[in-house]
Motif scaffolding. Structure first.
Motif, PDB file in Angstrom:
ATOM      1  N   LEU A   1       4.642 -34.495  21.157  1.00 25.60           N
ATOM      2  CA  LEU A   1       4.714 -33.050  20.977  1.00 25.60           C
ATOM      3  C   LEU A   1       4.301 -32.640  19.568  1.00 25.60           C
ATOM      4  O   LEU A   1       3.559 -31.670  19.389  1.00 25.60           O
ATOM      5  CB  LEU A   1       6.132 -32.556  21.284  1.00 25.60           C
ATOM      6  N   LEU A   2       4.748 -33.390  18.555  1.00 26.34           N
ATOM      7  CA  LEU A   2       4.417 -33.057  17.166  1.00 26.34           C
ATOM      8  C   LEU A   2       2.934 -33.216  16.854  1.00 26.34           C
ATOM      9  O   LEU A   2       2.406 -32.536  15.975  1.00 26.34           O
ATOM     10  CB  LEU A   2       5.233 -33.923  16.207  1.00 26.34           C
ATOM     11  N   PHE A   3       2.279 -34.141  17.537  1.00 26.68           N
ATOM     12  CA  PHE A   3       0.854 -34.388  17.292  1.00 26.68           C
ATOM     13  C   PHE A   3      -0.002 -34.015  18.496  1.00 26.68           C
ATOM     14  O   PHE A   3      -1.058 -34.607  18.719  1.00 26.68           O
ATOM     15  CB  PHE A   3       0.641 -35.852  16.905  1.00 26.68           C
ATOM     16  N   HIS A   4       0.426 -33.012  19.245  1.00 26.86           N
ATOM     17  CA  HIS A   4      -0.325 -32.543  20.404  1.00 26.86           C
ATOM     18  C   HIS A   4      -1.633 -31.895  19.935  1.00 26.86           C
ATOM     19  O   HIS A   4      -1.670 -31.230  18.901  1.00 26.86           O
ATOM     20  CB  HIS A   4       0.516 -31.526  21.194  1.00 26.86           C
ATOM     21  N   PRO A   5      -2.721 -32.086  20.663  1.00 31.32           N
ATOM     22  CA  PRO A   5      -4.007 -31.521  20.231  1.00 31.32           C
ATOM     23  C   PRO A   5      -3.999 -30.003  20.095  1.00 31.32           C
ATOM     24  O   PRO A   5      -4.596 -29.475  19.149  1.00 31.32           O
ATOM     25  CB  PRO A   5      -4.990 -31.970  21.305  1.00 31.32           C
ATOM     26  N   LEU A   6      -3.337 -29.294  20.979  1.00 28.65           N
ATOM     27  CA  LEU A   6      -3.332 -27.839  20.869  1.00 28.65           C
ATOM     28  C   LEU A   6      -2.623 -27.377  19.597  1.00 28.65           C
ATOM     29  O   LEU A   6      -3.079 -26.434  18.941  1.00 28.65           O
ATOM     30  CB  LEU A   6      -2.676 -27.208  22.097  1.00 28.65           C
ATOM     31  N   LEU A   7      -1.539 -28.031  19.248  1.00 28.86           N
ATOM     32  CA  LEU A   7      -0.851 -27.701  18.006  1.00 28.86           C
ATOM     33  C   LEU A   7      -1.730 -28.047  16.809  1.00 28.86           C
ATOM     34  O   LEU A   7      -1.845 -27.266  15.863  1.00 28.86           O
ATOM     35  CB  LEU A   7       0.484 -28.450  17.926  1.00 28.86           C
ATOM     36  N   GLY A   8      -2.367 -29.191  16.848  1.00 29.74           N
ATOM     37  CA  GLY A   8      -3.262 -29.594  15.758  1.00 29.74           C
ATOM     38  C   GLY A   8      -4.422 -28.636  15.589  1.00 29.74           C
ATOM     39  O   GLY A   8      -4.767 -28.256  14.460  1.00 29.74           O
ATOM     40  N   TRP A   9      -5.020 -28.220  16.698  1.00 30.22           N
ATOM     41  CA  TRP A   9      -6.146 -27.293  16.610  1.00 30.22           C
ATOM     42  C   TRP A   9      -5.717 -25.954  16.027  1.00 30.22           C
ATOM     43  O   TRP A   9      -6.434 -25.353  15.226  1.00 30.22           O
ATOM     44  CB  TRP A   9      -6.778 -27.081  17.977  1.00 30.22           C
ATOM     45  N   SER A  10      -4.548 -25.469  16.427  1.00 30.77           N
ATOM     46  CA  SER A  10      -4.096 -24.179  15.901  1.00 30.77           C
ATOM     47  C   SER A  10      -3.768 -24.289  14.415  1.00 30.77           C
ATOM     48  O   SER A  10      -4.075 -23.363  13.645  1.00 30.77           O
ATOM     49  CB  SER A  10      -2.910 -23.656  16.701  1.00 30.77           C
ATOM     50  N   LEU A  11      -3.180 -25.391  13.979  1.00 33.36           N
ATOM     51  CA  LEU A  11      -2.880 -25.554  12.563  1.00 33.36           C
ATOM     52  C   LEU A  11      -4.151 -25.753  11.741  1.00 33.36           C
ATOM     53  O   LEU A  11      -4.242 -25.272  10.607  1.00 33.36           O
ATOM     54  CB  LEU A  11      -1.910 -26.716  12.353  1.00 33.36           C
ATOM     55  N   MET A  12      -5.140 -26.434  12.303  1.00 33.54           N
ATOM     56  CA  MET A  12      -6.417 -26.556  11.599  1.00 33.54           C
ATOM     57  C   MET A  12      -7.131 -25.209  11.558  1.00 33.54           C
ATOM     58  O   MET A  12      -7.812 -24.895  10.584  1.00 33.54           O
ATOM     59  CB  MET A  12      -7.293 -27.628  12.251  1.00 33.54           C
ATOM     60  N   GLY A  13      -6.960 -24.405  12.605  1.00 32.37           N
ATOM     61  CA  GLY A  13      -7.500 -23.045  12.571  1.00 32.37           C
ATOM     62  C   GLY A  13      -6.887 -22.242  11.448  1.00 32.37           C
ATOM     63  O   GLY A  13      -7.581 -21.455  10.782  1.00 32.37           O
ATOM     64  N   LEU A  14      -5.588 -22.435  11.203  1.00 31.26           N
ATOM     65  CA  LEU A  14      -4.940 -21.799  10.062  1.00 31.26           C
ATOM     66  C   LEU A  14      -5.596 -22.257   8.764  1.00 31.26           C
ATOM     67  O   LEU A  14      -5.826 -21.449   7.860  1.00 31.26           O
ATOM     68  CB  LEU A  14      -3.443 -22.139  10.049  1.00 31.26           C
ATOM     69  N   GLY A  15      -5.922 -23.530   8.671  1.00 29.86           N
ATOM     70  CA  GLY A  15      -6.594 -24.049   7.480  1.00 29.86           C
ATOM     71  C   GLY A  15      -7.951 -23.420   7.263  1.00 29.86           C
ATOM     72  O   GLY A  15      -8.309 -23.056   6.136  1.00 29.86           O
ATOM     73  N   TYR A  16      -8.723 -23.277   8.328  1.00 27.54           N
ATOM     74  CA  TYR A  16     -10.030 -22.636   8.191  1.00 27.54           C
ATOM     75  C   TYR A  16      -9.888 -21.152   7.848  1.00 27.54           C
ATOM     76  O   TYR A  16     -10.691 -20.600   7.107  1.00 27.54           O
ATOM     77  CB  TYR A  16     -10.868 -22.829   9.459  1.00 27.54           C
ATOM     78  N   LEU A  17      -8.841 -20.517   8.354  1.00 22.89           N
ATOM     79  CA  LEU A  17      -8.580 -19.119   8.005  1.00 22.89           C
ATOM     80  C   LEU A  17      -8.226 -18.988   6.526  1.00 22.89           C
ATOM     81  O   LEU A  17      -8.735 -18.093   5.837  1.00 22.89           O
ATOM     82  CB  LEU A  17      -7.452 -18.564   8.880  1.00 22.89           C
TER      83      LEU A  17
END
Length: 97
Positions: free
Chosen positions: A74-90
């Motif tokens: 759950l902590l390393f789920h791809p959807l969570l990772g993608w959303s957090l990386m999206g925050l990084g790009y933002l």
């Protein structure tokens, strides 16, 4: 879910997307972290912590590793990772404005 690696989230295209999202963010944070400064010249450390969590999830998913324990999965789920990386790009996009 068909086993641990079943479904579209664990296919080759999704893993490639994770690596393509995680690689540039990791390089920016390692090589030129000042690119993530805000308008006042400071960092938001809690936000950057979440971005690094997303990068970790992206690399874990991108190389094909699937944790067995449900909490780690759950902590390393791809959807969570993608959303957090999206925050990084933002954050990076806003810092460049």
């Amino acid at each position: 879910m068909i086993g641990l690696t079943g479904g579209r989230l664990y296919g080759a295209a999704a893993r490639t997307l994770s690596l393509l999202l995680a690689g540039p963010l990791a390089l920016v944070l390692l090589i030129h972290p000042a690119a993530m400064l805000d308008g006042q010249g400071g960092y938001s450390h809690p936000q950057l912590m979440f971005v690094m969590w997303g990068i970790s999830a992206g690399f874990i998913h991108g190389v094909g590793f699937v944790p067995r324990h449900g909490a780690w999965r759950l902590l390393f789920h791809p959807l969570l990772g993608w959303s957090l990386m999206g925050l990084g790009y933002l954050i990076l996009w806003q810092a460049q404005r």
